[in-house]
Structure formats: structure tokens, C-alpha cells
Design an enzyme around this catalytic site. Structure first.
Site, PDB file in Angstrom:
ATOM      1  N   CYS A  36       0.825  -1.221  -0.124  1.00 35.43           N
ATOM      2  CA  CYS A  36      -0.113   0.430  -0.234  1.00 35.43           C
ATOM      3  C   CYS A  36       1.027   1.282  -0.228  1.00 35.43           C
ATOM      4  O   CYS A  36       1.817   1.440  -0.546  1.00 35.43           O
ATOM      5  CB  CYS A  36      -1.290   0.070   1.357  1.00 35.43           C
ATOM      6  SG  CYS A  36      -0.389   0.733   2.434  1.00 35.43           S
ATOM      7  N   HIS A  74      12.577 -14.939  13.001  1.00 41.14           N
ATOM      8  CA  HIS A  74      11.921 -14.899  15.349  1.00 41.14           C
ATOM      9  C   HIS A  74      10.370 -15.193  15.183  1.00 41.14           C
ATOM     10  O   HIS A  74       9.741 -15.425  16.039  1.00 41.14           O
ATOM     11  CB  HIS A  74      12.177 -14.281  15.407  1.00 41.14           C
ATOM     12  CG  HIS A  74      13.861 -14.137  15.036  1.00 41.14           C
ATOM     13  ND1 HIS A  74      14.344 -12.857  17.027  1.00 41.14           N
ATOM     14  CD2 HIS A  74      14.583 -15.059  15.181  1.00 41.14           C
ATOM     15  CE1 HIS A  74      15.627 -13.315  16.885  1.00 41.14           C
ATOM     16  NE2 HIS A  74      16.000 -13.648  15.863  1.00 41.14           N
TER      17      HIS A  74
HETATM   18  O1  LIG Z   1      -1.141   2.631   5.161  1.00 43.03           O
HETATM   19  C1  LIG Z   1      -2.540   3.263   4.571  1.00 43.03           C
HETATM   20  C2  LIG Z   1      -1.642   3.229   3.281  1.00 43.03           C
HETATM   21  O2  LIG Z   1      -0.530   3.768   3.116  1.00 43.03           O
HETATM   22  C3  LIG Z   1      -3.079   4.088   1.989  1.00 43.03           C
HETATM   23  O3  LIG Z   1      -2.254   3.111   0.629  1.00 43.03           O
HETATM   24  C4  LIG Z   1      -3.122   4.962   2.144  1.00 43.03           C
HETATM   25  O4  LIG Z   1      -3.743   5.735   2.537  1.00 43.03           O
HETATM   26  C5  LIG Z   1      -3.806   5.501   0.106  1.00 43.03           C
HETATM   27  O5  LIG Z   1      -3.953   6.836   0.869  1.00 43.03           O
HETATM   28  P1  LIG Z   1      -5.047   7.872  -0.614  1.00 43.03           P
HETATM   29  O6  LIG Z   1      -5.556   6.243  -0.726  1.00 43.03           O
HETATM   30  O7  LIG Z   1      -4.469   8.965   0.067  1.00 43.03           O
HETATM   31  O8  LIG Z   1      -4.501   7.786  -1.651  1.00 43.03           O
END
Ligand SMILES: O=C[C@H](O)[C@H](O)[C@H](O)COP(=O)(O)O
Length: 154
Positions: free
Chosen positions: A65, A98
Site C-alpha cells: 500500500c 523469529h
Molecule cells: O496505510 C495506508 C496506506 O498507505 C494507503 O495506501 C493510503 O492511506 C492511501 O491513501 P490515498 O487514498 O490518499 O491514496
């Protein structure tokens, strides 16, 4: 190795590269998407991936992500999953040795593709250390999961 890979829209560009590299290395890869930069919600992708890992359809999972953080939070809600954000090579193999991590999470906004390949390589070759202290701690994670799981219907 049978590996399942997924990510949200923010992870999409790096996820595509990771999938291609894993296939080039000869891994049996299932890419569960997402397949564009159209916004999707990382918990949905994480749940679909974790279902496959816990069902034994893949030996390891990789989520991408924006930061890796949301994916790891979501994956760790899934019983039987031990997920970690890894942005350094040492953690990428030691999290398996671990902590028996079965879902590694990478932030596409944080690491470049060459580091991502090294992280994935280190994660996939690592094997859990069978020393008693590590086995005992994993057993305690299982016990916590059972004890803290909400009762059905609550
Ligand atoms: O932890 C969450 C992730 O990094 C998401 O990919 C992120 O929050 C997505 O953000 P946006 O919808 O603004 O692209």
C-alpha cells in the site's frame, strides 16, 4: 514458492513490478489486485489475501500500500496472520526467522523498486527458526488470538 500478492491503488505501481520480478524468479504467483490506480480500500485487499494464506493456497503473502502500515494493521486482524511492515533487509528475513511472519507489507511511497526486490527476496528465502524461545512466543501469539477473539455474535 506459492506467493499471493496484493495491494491498494497507492501500492499498485510497485506491486506490478514485484509480481513481475517474482514470476521472473520462478515463483508461483497469484496477483489478487488491485489492477489500476482507481482508489480501493486496503482492508478489503488485505482480507482477501489473508484468506488465501490461512487457507493454505499460498505459503506467503505480500501486501503493498502507500506506507505498508494500513495493510499490516488490517492483515494482523485476520486470525492466523502475522504481518509486518519491512523496509530494511534485516527485518525482512528476521521477521520470518523469529516471528514466523506470513504476510510482509511494503510501502510503495517509501521504498524504491530495487529495495523492494531485495526485501521480497530476503523474506521468501527465510525460514522460521525452530529454537524453543521462538516457538514459545509464536504459541503465545496463537493463545492471545484465541483468548481475545470476540465471542460469536458479540
Ligand atoms: O496505510 C495506508 C496506506 O498507505 C494507503 O495506501 C493510503 O492511506 C492511501 O491513501 P490515498 O487514498 O490518499 O491514496
Amino acid at each position: 514458492m506459492r506467493v499471493v500478492v496484493g495491494g491498494d491503488h497507492a501500492g499498485f505501481p510497485l506491486k506490478q513490478k514485484v509480481v513481475a520480478r517474482l514470476k521472473a524468479w520462478g515463483h508461483d504467483v497469484e496477483d489478487i489486485g488491485t489492477f489500476s490506480e482507481e482508489p480501493v480500500d486496503f482492508p478489503d485487499v488485505a482480507e482477501a489475501l489473508c484468506r488465501r494464506v490461512t487457507a493454505g493456497e499460498a505459503q506467503r503473502g505480500i501486501l503493498v500500500c502507500g506506507t505498508g502500515v494500513g495493510a499490516a494493521i488490517a492483515a494482523n486482524k485476520y486470525p492466523g496472520i502475522r504481518a509486518a511492515v519491512c523496509h530494511d533487509v534485516f527485518s525482512a528475513h528476521q521477521c520470518v526467522e523469529h516471528d514466523d511472519v506470513n504476510v510482509m507489507c511494503i510501502g510503495a511511497w517509501i521504498v524504491g523498486e530495487m529495495l523492494a526486490y531485495e526485501l521480497v527476496a530476503a523474506y521468501l528465502v527465510a525460514v522460521p527458526d525452530q529454537a524453543p524461545e521462538f516457538r514459545r512466543r509464536i504459541a503465545k501469539l496463537h493463545e492471545m488470538e484465541s483468548r481475545l477473539r470476540p465471542a460469536p455474535g458479540s
